[in-house]
Scaffold this active site. Structure first.
Site, short mmCIF file in Angstrom:
data_model
loop_
_atom_site.label_atom_id
_atom_site.label_comp_id
_atom_site.label_asym_id
_atom_site.label_seq_id
_atom_site.Cartn_x
_atom_site.Cartn_y
_atom_site.Cartn_z
N SER A 208 10.39 -12.88 46.59
CA SER A 208 9.09 -13.55 46.54
C SER A 208 8.41 -13.26 45.21
O SER A 208 9.06 -12.84 44.25
CB SER A 208 8.24 -13.09 47.73
OG SER A 208 7.09 -13.90 47.85
N ASN A 209 7.11 -13.47 45.13
CA ASN A 209 6.37 -13.19 43.89
C ASN A 209 4.96 -12.73 44.25
O ASN A 209 4.61 -12.63 45.42
CB ASN A 209 6.35 -14.43 42.99
CG ASN A 209 5.78 -15.63 43.71
OD1 ASN A 209 4.61 -15.64 44.11
ND2 ASN A 209 6.61 -16.64 43.92
#
Ligand code: C5P
Length: 403
Positions: A208-209
């Site tokens: 993810s980020n």
């Protein structure tokens, strides 16, 4: 103008209640119909006779009219109003409405209110600054109520500080602007993607980020406040929506986000693609938790995710506007411009990681917006909700000039 608008004016026991007569007059002058609901303490500061003479309506204060037993229906008032304004709002009333303490007609009317509520606090500076008051105001905001910040100046206590009820003219201007804004995108459906996506590796891990969803959620509130019906497709974030015109669709992966966005796009007149979509996902999802291996390195094969912005850009029809975002670390302007063209966007919003206060997670952002005609407008550092207002202004203007 406020022609035809039905406004419930709640008045509470603050010295600023004397200004409620002027406020009442100003609302009526601009065309509103006003029904006053006053707390018992409010009546100590301003007489109901003054208010009923100004509004041409009996002032409501008690649940029953004592001499004939007529029931004053707070439920009916909640359905009748286009807007409720509580001005002045004391710390006591703010505390009661924030916590649902329904021990007077004003609080029950507030709890029954279907229309937007504006609250104009008025109190001494220390009461206003107290964490209890501030927590209650935050709580009201989280219910979608609008707080009209008090001014700073000389207070009834002779102290100088923040706590003076905003001036009646400015309150009325704010309410007028609220109704004007609601017309700007009325009848439009706006699709917004927000937050990160999570690409599953195994049952306990994902790629993810750092996206927090703050910018996308601010845009959703802003578009709903302008009268649009909003479809907010959000990746996993710890955020809540406030405006009733926002329909939230929660997703986890880029593929799910793509499906949700593609299904709502045909009915949308505007799409704002604010999500930080993972460009890749693991080629294989492991049903069992991946184990530490004896070998020194573990390779994860990745496969590309759909580019939602590009897909919508390809499907875009006349009358649809597309705004995308670009987070660049080098050659910002030229990279963003190339992205705008490649994805067939009408606007691209560039935030550079090199700017302090811009980009992920924070409450502020500093953007440069480029349009398809090649114009670039740089904006200063602002809160994300102010940035959202600037961006929606651009979309509203573009719609105006192309329709
Ligand atoms: O190509 P890049 O990821 O930098 O483009 C950013 C823009 O494209 C953003 O508006 C983002 O929401 C959108 N995007 C998308 N789907 C992807 C990747 C990016 O909608 N898979």
């Amino acid at each position: 103008m406020l022609t035809g608008k039905k406004i419930v004016l709640g008045i509470t026991g603050s010295i600023a209640a004397y200004k409620a007569a002027v406020l009442c007059r100003a609302l009526i002058k601009r065309g509103a119909e006003v029904q006053v609901v006053i707390t018992p303490a409010g009546k100590e500061f301003i007489t109901p006779v003054t208010l009923s003479a100004l509004t041409q309506k009996p002032v409501v204060s008690a649940f029953f009219t004592a001499n004939d037993g007529t029931w004053n229906s707070h439920v009916d008032l909640g359905l009748w109003a286009d807007l409720m304004l509580i001005a002045p709002a004391t710390a006591a009333t703010i505390g009661k409405i924030a916590n649902g303490v329904a021990d007077n007609m004003l609080v029950t009317t507030y709890l029954s209110m279907k229309a937007p509520v504006f609250v104009a606090p008025a109190m001494d500076l220390d009461m206003y600054a107290h964490p209890a008051t501030q927590r209650n105001l935050e709580r009201l905001k989280s219910y979608g109520n609008h707080i009209i910040e008090p001014g700073t100046g000389l207070l009834a206590s002779n102290l100088d500080g923040k706590g003076r009820m905003e001036e009646p003219d400015r309150i009325v201007n704010r309410i007028e602007r609220f109704f004007e804004k609601e017309k700007e995108l009325a009848g439009n459906k706006v699709l917004i993607t927000a937050g990160p996506t999570q690409e599953k590796i195994d049952p306990v891990r994902y790629i993810s980020n750092y996206s927090s969803g703050k910018m996308g959620f601010a845009l959703a509130e802003e578009c709903a406040g302008r009268g649009a019906e909003v479809f907010l497709v959000s990746g996993p974030v710890e955020r809540t929506t406030v405006h009733p015109r926002i329909k939230r669709i929660d997703v986890e992966t880029a593929e799910e986000m793509y499906q949700a966005a593609a299904s709502h796009f045909p009915e949308a007149t505007i799409a704002i693609l604010c999500a930080a979509v993972a460009d890749y996902r693991p080629a294989q999802y492991s049903k069992n938790k991946l184990k530490r291996q004896a070998a020194p390195a573990l390779s994860l094969e990745l496969t590309p995710n759909p580019d939602i912005a590009a897909a919508l850009g390809e499907a875009k029809k006349n009358g649809q506007l597309l705004m995308g975002f670009a987070l660049e670390t080098e050659n910002e302007l030229s990279n963003a411009q190339a992205k705008l063209r490649k994805k067939n966007l009408d606007f691209i919003v560039l935030n550079s990681l090199q700017d302090r206060g811009a980009g992920f997670r924070g409450d502020t952002n500093k953007v440069t917006v480029m349009d398809a005609e090649g114009n670039a407008s740089p904006f200063p550092l602002k809160s994300k909700s102010e940035v959202a207002a600037d961006l929606v202004d651009l979309l509203v203007n573009k719609k105006r000039t192309t329709e």
